[in-house]
Motif scaffolding. Structure first.
Motif, PDB file in Angstrom:
ATOM      1  N   LYS A 188      78.717  49.905 -12.528  1.00 27.88           N
ATOM      2  CA  LYS A 188      79.447  50.843 -11.652  1.00 27.88           C
ATOM      3  C   LYS A 188      79.301  50.487 -10.179  1.00 27.88           C
ATOM      4  CE  LYS A 188      80.560  53.210 -15.211  1.00 27.88           C
ATOM      5  NZ  LYS A 188      81.520  52.492 -15.993  1.00 27.88           N
ATOM      6  N   SER A 189      78.220  49.801  -9.853  1.00 23.34           N
ATOM      7  CA  SER A 189      78.008  49.404  -8.461  1.00 23.34           C
ATOM      8  C   SER A 189      77.214  48.105  -8.457  1.00 23.34           C
ATOM      9  CB  SER A 189      77.237  50.492  -7.700  1.00 23.34           C
ATOM     10  OG  SER A 189      75.956  50.664  -8.269  1.00 23.34           O
ATOM     11  N   ILE A 190      77.149  47.506  -7.267  1.00 26.04           N
ATOM     12  CA  ILE A 190      76.420  46.252  -7.124  1.00 26.04           C
ATOM     13  C   ILE A 190      75.842  46.197  -5.721  1.00 26.04           C
ATOM     14  CG2 ILE A 190      78.476  44.970  -6.413  1.00 26.04           C
ATOM     15  CD1 ILE A 190      77.324  42.579  -8.037  1.00 26.04           C
ATOM     16  N   THR A 191      74.646  45.662  -5.601  1.00 20.85           N
ATOM     17  CA  THR A 191      74.030  45.538  -4.281  1.00 20.85           C
ATOM     18  C   THR A 191      74.663  44.362  -3.536  1.00 20.85           C
ATOM     19  OG1 THR A 191      72.283  44.026  -5.002  1.00 20.85           O
ATOM     20  CG2 THR A 191      71.824  46.410  -5.173  1.00 20.85           C
ATOM     21  N   VAL A 192      74.507  44.367  -2.239  1.00 22.71           N
ATOM     22  CA  VAL A 192      75.029  43.281  -1.417  1.00 22.71           C
ATOM     23  C   VAL A 192      74.370  41.964  -1.829  1.00 22.71           C
ATOM     24  CG1 VAL A 192      75.145  42.357   0.931  1.00 22.71           C
ATOM     25  CG2 VAL A 192      75.605  44.773   0.522  1.00 22.71           C
ATOM     26  N   ASP A 193      73.056  41.992  -2.051  1.00 19.82           N
ATOM     27  CA  ASP A 193      72.342  40.778  -2.443  1.00 19.82           C
ATOM     28  C   ASP A 193      72.833  40.237  -3.780  1.00 19.82           C
ATOM     29  OD1 ASP A 193      70.848  40.835  -0.143  1.00 19.82           O
ATOM     30  OD2 ASP A 193      69.080  41.732  -1.088  1.00 19.82           O
ATOM     31  N   ALA A 194      73.043  41.138  -4.750  1.00 24.03           N
ATOM     32  CA  ALA A 194      73.521  40.707  -6.066  1.00 24.03           C
ATOM     33  C   ALA A 194      74.931  40.133  -5.960  1.00 24.03           C
ATOM     34  CB  ALA A 194      73.484  41.868  -7.053  1.00 24.03           C
ATOM     35  N   PHE A 195      75.785  40.787  -5.191  1.00 25.06           N
ATOM     36  CA  PHE A 195      77.152  40.291  -5.014  1.00 25.06           C
ATOM     37  C   PHE A 195      77.136  38.900  -4.376  1.00 25.06           C
ATOM     38  CE2 PHE A 195      81.012  39.581  -2.599  1.00 25.06           C
ATOM     39  CZ  PHE A 195      81.981  39.832  -3.547  1.00 25.06           C
ATOM     40  N   THR A 196      76.315  38.738  -3.356  1.00 31.82           N
ATOM     41  CA  THR A 196      76.221  37.449  -2.671  1.00 31.82           C
ATOM     42  C   THR A 196      75.720  36.367  -3.620  1.00 31.82           C
ATOM     43  OG1 THR A 196      75.847  38.556  -0.562  1.00 31.82           O
ATOM     44  CG2 THR A 196      75.205  36.237  -0.694  1.00 31.82           C
ATOM     45  N   SER A 197      74.738  36.701  -4.443  1.00 35.26           N
ATOM     46  CA  SER A 197      74.211  35.732  -5.414  1.00 35.26           C
ATOM     47  C   SER A 197      75.274  35.327  -6.423  1.00 35.26           C
ATOM     48  CB  SER A 197      73.011  36.319  -6.152  1.00 35.26           C
ATOM     49  OG  SER A 197      71.944  36.509  -5.268  1.00 35.26           O
ATOM     50  N   ILE A 198      76.044  36.281  -6.900  1.00 35.48           N
ATOM     51  CA  ILE A 198      77.092  35.985  -7.880  1.00 35.48           C
ATOM     52  C   ILE A 198      78.215  35.191  -7.225  1.00 35.48           C
ATOM     53  CG2 ILE A 198      78.894  37.047  -9.300  1.00 35.48           C
ATOM     54  CD1 ILE A 198      76.721  39.213  -9.957  1.00 35.48           C
ATOM     55  N   ARG A 199      78.578  35.548  -6.018  1.00 35.88           N
ATOM     56  CA  ARG A 199      79.625  34.795  -5.316  1.00 35.88           C
ATOM     57  C   ARG A 199      79.164  33.360  -5.062  1.00 35.88           C
ATOM     58  NH1 ARG A 199      81.914  34.001  -0.002  1.00 35.88           N
ATOM     59  NH2 ARG A 199      84.155  33.834  -0.249  1.00 35.88           N
ATOM     60  N   ARG A 200      77.906  33.199  -4.660  1.00 37.06           N
ATOM     61  CA  ARG A 200      77.349  31.863  -4.434  1.00 37.06           C
ATOM     62  C   ARG A 200      77.381  31.058  -5.739  1.00 37.06           C
ATOM     63  NH1 ARG A 200      72.580  33.192  -2.731  1.00 37.06           N
ATOM     64  NH2 ARG A 200      73.211  33.265  -0.550  1.00 37.06           N
ATOM     65  N   ALA A 201      76.995  31.697  -6.841  1.00 42.68           N
ATOM     66  CA  ALA A 201      77.009  31.028  -8.144  1.00 42.68           C
ATOM     67  C   ALA A 201      78.429  30.605  -8.507  1.00 42.68           C
ATOM     68  CB  ALA A 201      76.435  31.939  -9.218  1.00 42.68           C
ATOM     69  N   TYR A 202      79.406  31.466  -8.243  1.00 47.35           N
ATOM     70  CA  TYR A 202      80.793  31.150  -8.558  1.00 47.35           C
ATOM     71  C   TYR A 202      81.279  29.953  -7.734  1.00 47.35           C
ATOM     72  CZ  TYR A 202      85.793  31.576  -9.252  1.00 47.35           C
ATOM     73  OH  TYR A 202      87.111  31.314  -9.549  1.00 47.35           O
ATOM     74  N   VAL A 203      80.952  29.943  -6.458  1.00 42.83           N
ATOM     75  CA  VAL A 203      81.378  28.834  -5.607  1.00 42.83           C
ATOM     76  C   VAL A 203      80.680  27.543  -6.035  1.00 42.83           C
ATOM     77  CG1 VAL A 203      81.345  27.928  -3.234  1.00 42.83           C
ATOM     78  CG2 VAL A 203      82.065  30.279  -3.666  1.00 42.83           C
ATOM     79  N   GLU A 204      79.397  27.625  -6.386  1.00 34.72           N
ATOM     80  CA  GLU A 204      78.693  26.447  -6.894  1.00 34.72           C
ATOM     81  C   GLU A 204      79.329  25.959  -8.192  1.00 34.72           C
ATOM     82  OE1 GLU A 204      74.621  27.681  -7.225  1.00 34.72           O
ATOM     83  OE2 GLU A 204      74.295  27.588  -5.062  1.00 34.72           O
ATOM     84  N   TYR A 205      79.732  26.894  -9.035  1.00 35.96           N
ATOM     85  CA  TYR A 205      80.393  26.527 -10.286  1.00 35.96           C
ATOM     86  C   TYR A 205      81.722  25.826 -10.005  1.00 35.96           C
ATOM     87  CZ  TYR A 205      81.500  26.822 -15.215  1.00 35.96           C
ATOM     88  OH  TYR A 205      81.793  26.494 -16.512  1.00 35.96           O
ATOM     89  N   CYS A 206      82.477  26.356  -9.048  1.00 35.23           N
ATOM     90  CA  CYS A 206      83.740  25.729  -8.656  1.00 35.23           C
ATOM     91  C   CYS A 206      83.493  24.329  -8.110  1.00 35.23           C
ATOM     92  CB  CYS A 206      84.461  26.576  -7.604  1.00 35.23           C
ATOM     93  SG  CYS A 206      85.122  28.129  -8.237  1.00 35.23           S
ATOM     94  N   GLU A 207      82.440  24.182  -7.343  1.00 32.55           N
ATOM     95  CA  GLU A 207      82.105  22.881  -6.781  1.00 32.55           C
ATOM     96  C   GLU A 207      81.822  21.866  -7.894  1.00 32.55           C
ATOM     97  OE1 GLU A 207      79.768  21.846  -2.751  1.00 32.55           O
ATOM     98  OE2 GLU A 207      78.582  22.902  -4.246  1.00 32.55           O
ATOM     99  N   ALA A 208      81.105  22.296  -8.913  1.00 32.26           N
ATOM    100  CA  ALA A 208      80.812  21.407 -10.045  1.00 32.26           C
ATOM    101  C   ALA A 208      82.088  21.041 -10.797  1.00 32.26           C
ATOM    102  CB  ALA A 208      79.812  22.077 -10.991  1.00 32.26           C
ATOM    103  N   GLU A 209      83.000  21.995 -10.938  1.00 30.32           N
ATOM    104  CA  GLU A 209      84.274  21.731 -11.616  1.00 30.32           C
ATOM    105  C   GLU A 209      85.091  20.708 -10.825  1.00 30.32           C
ATOM    106  OE1 GLU A 209      85.749  23.295 -14.604  1.00 30.32           O
ATOM    107  OE2 GLU A 209      83.598  23.525 -14.893  1.00 30.32           O
TER     108      GLU A 209
END
Length: 115
Positions: A51-72
């Motif tokens: 239902k909600s997400i902390t700023v730190d958690a969102f940033t970590s997930i966004r960073r992971a997504y961008v890293e994943y895109c970089e690997a792709e």
């Protein structure tokens, strides 16, 4: 920052990481381990239960997504490189190589903005 965006990032990563039916939990475990994320947080986001997400958690997930895109993008660049070696002077492949390089630069800049 939104829970919906974080959930979308998680769904996209899991979709690309799965090896087939029955591999979702294993894919989430691999992603969580690789990107130092919480398995249960990813499960809840993927299932739409968060239902909600902390700023730190969102940033970590966004960073992971961008890293994943970089690997792709790196994988795509490697595939293009192998094809160029096989087919040598192919203009289409040269154009693809240039486009992939431009995309890699965009992803690199996105990663820098997050850190």
């Amino acid at each position: 920052m939104s829970t919906a965006i974080a959930a979308e990032y998680v769904r996209k990563m899991v979709e690309r990481e799965t090896a087939g039916n029955g591999d979702v939990e294993n894919a989430i475990r691999r992603l969580a381990r690789r990107h130092d994320l919480s398995f249960w947080q990813m499960m809840h986001l993927r299932a739409g239960r968060a239902k909600s997400i902390t700023v730190d958690a969102f940033t970590s997930i966004r960073r992971a997504y961008v890293e994943y895109c970089e690997a792709e993008v790196r994988a795509l660049q490697e595939e293009i490189r192998r094809d160029r070696e096989r087919y040598e002077d192919n203009h289409d492949l040269r154009d693809l190589e240039n486009e992939a390089q431009a995309l890699a630069e965009k992803v690199r800049l996105a990663r820098e903005r997050i850190r």
